[in-house]
Write a protein that holds these residues in place. Structure first.
Motif, PDB file in Angstrom:
ATOM      1  N   SER A 222       0.490  -0.924  -0.034  1.00 14.35           N
ATOM      2  CA  SER A 222      -0.146   0.263   0.138  1.00 14.35           C
ATOM      3  C   SER A 222       1.082   1.105   0.114  1.00 14.35           C
TER       4      SER A 222
ATOM      5  N   TRP B 262      -1.514  -2.206   4.171  1.00 20.09           N
ATOM      6  CA  TRP B 262      -0.930  -4.378   3.645  1.00 20.09           C
ATOM      7  C   TRP B 262       0.133  -3.840   2.869  1.00 20.09           C
TER       8      TRP B 262
ATOM      9  N   LYS C 137       0.974  -7.780  -0.528  1.00 22.66           N
ATOM     10  CA  LYS C 137       1.018  -8.870  -1.217  1.00 22.66           C
ATOM     11  C   LYS C 137       1.562  -9.241  -1.949  1.00 22.66           C
TER      12      LYS C 137
ATOM     13  N   VAL D  96      -2.661 -10.978   0.617  1.00 22.33           N
ATOM     14  CA  VAL D  96      -2.753 -10.036   0.885  1.00 22.33           C
ATOM     15  C   VAL D  96      -2.326 -10.364   2.422  1.00 22.33           C
TER      16      VAL D  96
ATOM     17  N   LYS E 293      -2.735  -7.646   6.084  1.00 16.00           N
ATOM     18  CA  LYS E 293      -3.273  -6.679   6.374  1.00 16.00           C
ATOM     19  C   LYS E 293      -1.752  -6.633   7.490  1.00 16.00           C
TER      20      LYS E 293
ATOM     21  N   TYR F  70       2.092  -8.889   9.965  1.00 12.48           N
ATOM     22  CA  TYR F  70       0.631  -8.474   9.246  1.00 12.48           C
ATOM     23  C   TYR F  70      -0.106 -10.322   9.007  1.00 12.48           C
TER      24      TYR F  70
ATOM     25  N   ASP G 106      -5.636 -11.777   4.523  1.00 15.83           N
ATOM     26  CA  ASP G 106      -6.906 -10.913   4.761  1.00 15.83           C
ATOM     27  C   ASP G 106      -7.737 -11.291   3.598  1.00 15.83           C
TER      28      ASP G 106
END
Length: 72
Positions: A7, A21, A23, A29, A31, A61, A64
């Motif tokens: 992000s 987030w 990836k 992904v 978060k 993380y 999600d």
């Protein structure tokens, strides 16, 4: 795990900036969830769940499913 996207938005933590987030190369992904608890200068891995990953400098993380399905 290889991070292929992240992000633009960040969160300020006492360990520095954390992306909202990330990836990975498999399209999953994760978060930002929390800052890792440190013990004796290292990260206590017992605090981790199977659906979580740890990125330096100590940001945890969590996978999600909703964001993964939205394919950022």
């Amino acid at each position: 795990m290889t991070v292929v996207n992240k992000s633009k938005e960040t969160i300020a933590t006492h360990n520095g900036e954390a992306y909202l987030w990330i990836k990975d190369s498999q399209g999953q992904v994760f978060k930002f969830d929390r800052v890792a608890h440190m013990v004796d200068g290292g990260v206590d891995l017992d605090q981790m769940r199977p659906d979580e990953c740890l990125l330096a400098p100590g940001h945890i993380y969590r996978f999600d499913k909703e964001l993964t399905n939205d394919a950022l």
